[in-house]
Design a protein around this motif. Structure first.
Motif, PDB file in Angstrom:
ATOM      1  N   LEU A 112       1.417  -1.679   0.016  1.00 14.92           N
ATOM      2  CA  LEU A 112       0.314   0.076   0.248  1.00 14.92           C
ATOM      3  C   LEU A 112       0.883   0.843  -0.364  1.00 14.92           C
ATOM      4  O   LEU A 112       1.986   1.301   0.255  1.00 14.92           O
ATOM      5  CB  LEU A 112      -0.412  -0.257   1.200  1.00 14.92           C
ATOM      6  CG  LEU A 112      -2.038  -1.114   1.086  1.00 14.92           C
ATOM      7  CD1 LEU A 112      -2.835  -0.892   2.735  1.00 14.92           C
ATOM      8  CD2 LEU A 112      -3.141  -1.371  -0.258  1.00 14.92           C
ATOM      9  N   ASP A 122      -2.900   5.274   0.968  1.00 15.24           N
ATOM     10  CA  ASP A 122      -3.855   3.542   0.921  1.00 15.24           C
ATOM     11  C   ASP A 122      -4.232   3.536   2.404  1.00 15.24           C
ATOM     12  O   ASP A 122      -5.342   2.513   2.554  1.00 15.24           O
ATOM     13  CB  ASP A 122      -2.712   2.943   0.208  1.00 15.24           C
ATOM     14  CG  ASP A 122      -2.794   2.896  -1.151  1.00 15.24           C
ATOM     15  OD1 ASP A 122      -3.807   4.192  -1.561  1.00 15.24           O
ATOM     16  OD2 ASP A 122      -2.151   2.154  -1.696  1.00 15.24           O
ATOM     17  N   TRP A 123      -3.254   3.589   3.429  1.00 13.58           N
ATOM     18  CA  TRP A 123      -3.970   2.646   4.955  1.00 13.58           C
ATOM     19  C   TRP A 123      -4.890   3.003   5.428  1.00 13.58           C
ATOM     20  O   TRP A 123      -5.318   2.751   6.114  1.00 13.58           O
ATOM     21  CB  TRP A 123      -2.380   2.938   5.938  1.00 13.58           C
ATOM     22  CG  TRP A 123      -1.382   2.536   4.948  1.00 13.58           C
ATOM     23  CD1 TRP A 123      -0.349   2.476   4.541  1.00 13.58           C
ATOM     24  CD2 TRP A 123      -1.477   0.540   5.171  1.00 13.58           C
ATOM     25  NE1 TRP A 123       0.605   1.503   4.087  1.00 13.58           N
ATOM     26  CE2 TRP A 123       0.340   0.352   5.049  1.00 13.58           C
ATOM     27  CE3 TRP A 123      -1.321  -0.544   6.030  1.00 13.58           C
ATOM     28  CZ2 TRP A 123       0.765  -0.956   4.456  1.00 13.58           C
ATOM     29  CZ3 TRP A 123      -1.163  -1.454   5.975  1.00 13.58           C
ATOM     30  CH2 TRP A 123       0.216  -1.981   5.673  1.00 13.58           C
ATOM     31  N   ARG A 126      -9.213  -1.227   0.580  1.00 12.15           N
ATOM     32  CA  ARG A 126      -7.631  -2.051   0.556  1.00 12.15           C
ATOM     33  C   ARG A 126      -7.353  -3.297   0.273  1.00 12.15           C
ATOM     34  O   ARG A 126      -6.430  -3.505  -1.010  1.00 12.15           O
ATOM     35  CB  ARG A 126      -7.076  -1.744   2.041  1.00 12.15           C
ATOM     36  CG  ARG A 126      -6.525  -0.673   2.638  1.00 12.15           C
ATOM     37  CD  ARG A 126      -5.881  -0.821   3.765  1.00 12.15           C
ATOM     38  NE  ARG A 126      -6.397  -1.189   5.060  1.00 12.15           N
ATOM     39  CZ  ARG A 126      -7.224  -1.702   5.929  1.00 12.15           C
ATOM     40  NH1 ARG A 126      -6.222  -2.711   5.909  1.00 12.15           N
ATOM     41  NH2 ARG A 126      -8.496  -1.329   6.664  1.00 12.15           N
TER      42      ARG A 126
END
Ligand code: ADP
Length: 545
Positions: free
Chosen positions: A344, A348-349, A356
């Motif tokens: 990621l 994105d986390w 995800r």
């Protein structure tokens, strides 16, 4: 000194330096190994290094010299690991063989590589007996065991045990220094189309890969981790984990021959494994066992998966049910180890879990040292828009330039054509859509067998699924779905098609569904679609009046 000469000294990147670094800096770190005959043995890095040097002395005593090739037909265990270092460190070529190759193909690659010695596990003694008469180059057959576990009734070759070979040797060895571009390890492609082709990895390629692949967002190795490479040491160098682990001082847990879910789970728990690596079929077996027995993973936090596409349903289960992060990678024999990984990005986390997982289901971004692009049939580079699909091309520090003994380069304008069909997003995330030979060409459009398979295995009763393209009189090719149900499940074709109907486009729907007890799986854990095509290839034309 001119400006383009730097002030730096130059030292060759050699595999022997990984071993000596590990032994000196992480002397007490462990290598735990399940023996072929059952027991679990443990050595420190320092002990392993002493055994490696003994083997290097033994190879020299037997008259083997730099440039000679030594083959292995073996499971992941400590003796195989020792051979990795002793053979390459001595300037010889470690040729790891896939034991599931057809014996004729195995004999072909042993002869092609001109192997002088074969190191094998007792499991493969019958195979060795069968191929030995066809391998005149091989002077020494060595069983990776002690004298007590030497297989009996082997047939033709004279076999010595590994332990007797190294027993009286000194545990010091002066590693030779040579050009880092020297061949260190040799691996052949599986040969589904024609004879297998060899890829001879250089010391430089392996050391650079090992250095990069331990990074936090690749394998994430450190002295506090314990890694279990289930991916075989004969499959693309076990993704170079035997090197990267020693470089990082990571505990290495080698599973030997028992790769069923129960054995793997037991080993993960007893050795407090934190990271594992393997192909999706292995993880399907593991999850099935864990689910049925109501187990959890106490220490395992991360699993790295590659070799074939990891279905999204499995990514979700690992993450959401078991708290195990999945990193999904792509690579091939020609790329030495992992080339891309679905890690990621920083932003994105924060995304919801579902988004995800969708990112992780793709094959990800290149590791540093590698570049990719997709091209159309004329070789023109396609845009990174997530939809333009074409052949995936790759170049970098650990990518093949030409096959072993080939006179011609394998490259096209400096890039290696992978035979995979892919798209790349604007942020560099790559998605494998199919292999050129597996993609289904229906009515002039392409159907991705991978996407269909992923959709099917999301059905809770499906254990495994494969989709192949079959000749069709009207549409050129149509998809045939082959399904293995989980134990105790008894649903039919209509239920599967119903399940798929709101998950895939109408024209992607399989033409037919065949239920099987098992799917043919090769030595590297991949479904052998060529076998399925042989068996079911004529289905739609035969069925017609
Ligand atoms: P073979 O599959 O022919 O035995 P390799 O082990 O070298 O040979 O496999 C390389 C191929 O496996 C790639 O070209 C690609 O088609 C497939 N592959 C590897 N990783 C993935 C992945 N994560 N998703 C989809 N396909 C993959």
């Amino acid at each position: 000194m001119t400006k383009n000469q730097s002030s730096m000294m130059e030292r060759p990147l050699l595999i022997s330096s990984i071993l000596e670094h590990g032994a000196a800096q992480h002397a007490t770190q462990e290598v735990v190994s399940r023996e072929t005959h059952g027991t679990t043995v443990r050595h420190t890095y320092a002990q392993i290094a002493r055994r490696v040097r003994k083997l290097a002395n033994a190879l020299r005593t037997l008259g083997l010299k730099e440039g000679d090739a030594v083959a292995s037909i073996a499971w992941n265990n400590h003796r195989h690991l020792e051979a990795y270092y002793a053979v390459s460190g001595s300037g010889m070529v470690m040729h790891t063989c896939n034991p599931r190759l057809h014996p004729t193909q195995l004999a072909y690659i042993l002869n092609h590589a001109e192997d002088q010695m074969v190191l094998f596990d007792s499991t493969f003694a019958p195979l060795v007996a069968a191929i030995a008469p066809q391998c005149p180059h091989v002077k020494h057959w060595v069983c990776l065991s002690d004298d007590e576990h030497l297989p009996s009734g082997q047939g033709s070759p004279t076999v010595v045990s590994y332990e007797s070979l190294i027993a009286t040797q000194a545990d010091t060895f002066e590693w030779p220094e040579f050009d880092e571009r020297t061949g260190a390890a040799l691996c052949y492609t599986s040969g589904t189309t024609g004879n297998p082709k060899g890829v001879l990895y250089s010391h430089r390629a392996i050391v650079l890969n090992a250095t990069t692949s331990g990074l936090p967002d690749v394998l994430g190795l450190s002295t506090r981790e314990a890694i279990l490479p289930v991916v075989p040491m004969f499959h693309i160098n076990a993704w170079c984990i035997p090197y990267s682990a020693m470089l990082a001082g990571t505990k290495l847990v080698l599973p030997g021959p028992r790769l069923d879910g129960a054995s793997l789970h037991e080993l993960m728990e007893s050795e407090r494994v934190t990271i594992s690596a393997g192909v999706p079929t292995i993880w399907m077996g593991l999850l099935q066992h864990v689910e049925q027995a109501g187990l959890r993973f106490t220490t395992m936090r991360r699993t790295c998966v590659g070799g074939s596409a990891m279905p999204r349903a499995l990514i979700e289960k690992f993450n959401d049910v078991y708290g195990v992060e999945v990193r999904h990678g792509w690579g091939m024999t020609e790329t030495t180890a992992i080339a891309t990984l679905s890690n990621l990005s920083a932003s994105d986390w924060e995304l919801p879990a579902e988004q995800r997982h969708a990112i992780v289901a793709r094959q990800g971004k290149v590791t540093s040292g590698i570049e990719i692009k997709v091209v159309d049939e004329s070789g023109a580079t396609l845009p990174r828009d997530g939809t333009s699909q074409g052949e995936l091309m790759v170049r970098g520090h650990w990518i093949v330039e030409r096959y072993y003994k080939a006179e011609e380069t394998a490259l096209v304008n400096g890039w290696f054509p992978t035979g995979d069909i892919a798209t790349i997003d604007a942020d560099g995330t790559m998605t494998i859509r199919d292999r050129t030979k597996d993609v289904i060409k229906s009515g002039g459009e392409w159907i991705s067998s991978i996407d269909l398979e992923n959709a099917v295995v999301a059905h809770p009763g499906v254990a495994m699924a494969a989709v192949i393209g079959i000749k069709h009189p009207k549409w050129d090719e149509r998809p045939l779905l082959l399904v293995v149900r989980k134990p105790g499940q008894d649903f039919g074709k209509n239920e599967v098609l119903e399940f798929l109907s709101d998950r895939v486009a109408k024209w992607w729907m399989p033409e037919d569904v065949v239920f099987l007890e098992t799917l043919p799986v090769g030595g590297t854990g991949k479904v052998q679609k060529n076998e399925l095509r042989k068996q079911y290839g004529g289905l739609f034309t035969e069925a017609l009046p």
